[in-house]
Design a protein around this motif. Structure first.
Motif, PDB file in Angstrom:
ATOM      1  N   UNK A  43       0.849  -1.275  -0.019  1.00  0.00           N
ATOM      2  CA  UNK A  43      -0.072   0.068   0.108  1.00  0.00           C
ATOM      3  C   UNK A  43       0.870   1.251   0.008  1.00  0.00           C
ATOM      4  N   UNK A  44       0.577   2.141  -0.740  1.00  0.00           N
ATOM      5  CA  UNK A  44       1.207   3.551  -0.775  1.00  0.00           C
ATOM      6  C   UNK A  44       0.274   4.703  -1.172  1.00  0.00           C
ATOM      7  N   UNK A  45       0.187   5.715  -0.441  1.00  0.00           N
ATOM      8  CA  UNK A  45      -0.717   6.975  -0.715  1.00  0.00           C
ATOM      9  C   UNK A  45       0.263   8.169  -1.232  1.00  0.00           C
ATOM     10  N   UNK A  46       1.678   7.913  -1.629  1.00  0.00           N
ATOM     11  CA  UNK A  46       2.480   8.936  -2.034  1.00  0.00           C
ATOM     12  C   UNK A  46       3.529   9.632  -0.910  1.00  0.00           C
ATOM     13  N   UNK A  47       3.035   9.456   0.301  1.00  0.00           N
ATOM     14  CA  UNK A  47       3.849   9.563   1.426  1.00  0.00           C
ATOM     15  C   UNK A  47       3.327   8.925   2.703  1.00  0.00           C
ATOM     16  N   UNK A  48       4.237   8.783   3.733  1.00  0.00           N
ATOM     17  CA  UNK A  48       4.216   7.882   4.756  1.00  0.00           C
ATOM     18  C   UNK A  48       2.912   8.068   5.473  1.00  0.00           C
ATOM     19  N   UNK A  49       2.428   9.160   5.837  1.00  0.00           N
ATOM     20  CA  UNK A  49       1.332   9.593   6.841  1.00  0.00           C
ATOM     21  C   UNK A  49       0.133   9.719   5.977  1.00  0.00           C
ATOM     22  N   UNK A  50      -0.147   9.286   4.632  1.00  0.00           N
ATOM     23  CA  UNK A  50      -1.338   9.305   3.972  1.00  0.00           C
ATOM     24  C   UNK A  50      -2.611   8.755   4.347  1.00  0.00           C
ATOM     25  N   UNK A  51      -3.653   9.275   4.113  1.00  0.00           N
ATOM     26  CA  UNK A  51      -4.940   8.950   4.683  1.00  0.00           C
ATOM     27  C   UNK A  51      -5.361   7.888   3.395  1.00  0.00           C
ATOM     28  N   UNK A  52      -5.596   8.288   2.201  1.00  0.00           N
ATOM     29  CA  UNK A  52      -6.025   7.537   1.231  1.00  0.00           C
ATOM     30  C   UNK A  52      -4.591   6.929   0.444  1.00  0.00           C
ATOM     31  N   UNK A  53      -5.015   5.667   0.337  1.00  0.00           N
ATOM     32  CA  UNK A  53      -3.775   4.820  -0.366  1.00  0.00           C
ATOM     33  C   UNK A  53      -4.112   4.168  -1.325  1.00  0.00           C
ATOM     34  N   UNK A  54      -3.438   3.673  -2.421  1.00  0.00           N
ATOM     35  CA  UNK A  54      -3.543   2.622  -3.551  1.00  0.00           C
ATOM     36  C   UNK A  54      -3.017   1.323  -3.000  1.00  0.00           C
ATOM     37  N   UNK A  55      -3.675   0.403  -3.318  1.00  0.00           N
ATOM     38  CA  UNK A  55      -2.964  -1.129  -2.793  1.00  0.00           C
ATOM     39  C   UNK A  55      -2.676  -1.777  -4.183  1.00  0.00           C
TER      40      UNK A  55
END
Length: 260
Positions: A61-73
């Motif tokens: 999973x990654x949302x573009x930065x470590x603390x992101x709320x919304x993420x792609x899986x």
């Protein structure tokens, strides 16, 4: 089997549960990879819960930065090495020389992008900055947005695509509220936060327009606790920051943070 799975989730989540189950089964049985749209924390929880029952898949999973709320899986067979895989995330930088840009808010940017016909799932976190906005977007629609996004709430804007490492973040602003409430029930706290009568707050809750920690909650008497995030369609969202004892009259002191 599917009925047993459904028992753990709200009826409104069943379509997503079906899709997530299919992604996982195809990864395990047919060695397929699936890159999802941006998922909210509840959707990600459902995906990871279903995946935990399947030992032949792995998820990144990654949302573009470590603390992101919304993420792609990214869902793949368990033998896959995903650390170097492209997660399809770019930063949309929005700027303008119009002084009115300082008045734009999160909802203005989101509304302008969705107004182009973009689905919410293609948009990640939005960071409203002092001199513009950085939006995490799915790479597959990023060029379309830069080509067509020319205005945000009547403010003419310019757009540019940046890699995730150039993202500038801003902590979410919360408007503090100190309340005393009769109980920690959802309807009681929400009516005070949104300044609605108890009877009027029942309508959106029972209609499925309220979410607690991103899960649909239709029970007005649900008890809230510190850390819960509550959103009401059309009214915004707030966080119960802490409970701070009881008054002499038996009312609860609570600290609320309204998202602004």
């Amino acid at each position: 089997m599917r009925t047993e799975i459904y028992e753990h989730f709200h009826p409104d989540e069943r379509d997503y549960v079906d899709r997530a189950s299919e992604w996982i089964s195809h990864a395990g049985a047919y060695h397929e990879q699936k890159l999802t749209d941006f998922l909210d924390p509840r959707q990600l929880y459902i995906l990871e819960t279903l995946a935990s029952k399947e030992d032949k898949v792995t998820i990144r999973v990654d949302g573009g930065y470590e603390a992101s709320e919304r993420k792609r899986a990214l869902i793949a067979p368990d033998y896959s090495y995903l650390d170097e895989e492209n997660m399809g995330i770019q930063v949309l930088s929005v700027t303008s020389d119009d002084h009115k840009m300082n008045t734009l808010e999160h909802g203005d940017y989101l509304g302008a992008i969705l107004g182009l016909g973009i689905k919410r799932g293609k948009i990640g976190d939005i960071h409203v900055l002092d001199d513009g906005c950085h939006v995490l977007v799915a790479s597959e629609i990023s060029d379309f947005i830069t080509m067509h996004l020319q205005q945000v709430h009547r403010v003419h804007v310019w757009t540019e695509l940046l890699p995730p490492e150039n993202l500038r973040t801003k902590d979410v602003a919360l408007e503090p509220l100190d309340l005393t409430v009769a109980s920690l029930r959802l309807d009681g706290i929400a009516s005070d936060v949104y300044k609605l009568s108890r009877s009027k707050i029942l309508t959106p809750i029972r209609a499925g327009r309220c979410r607690v920690n991103w899960k649909v909650e239709e029970n007005p008497s649900t008890s809230l606790k510190a850390g819960d995030v509550i959103s009401m369609q059309g009214f915004g969202r707030f966080k119960l920051l802490e409970t701070d004892g009881v008054t002499k009259k038996g009312r609860f002191r609570v600290k609320i943070g309204k998202f602004i």
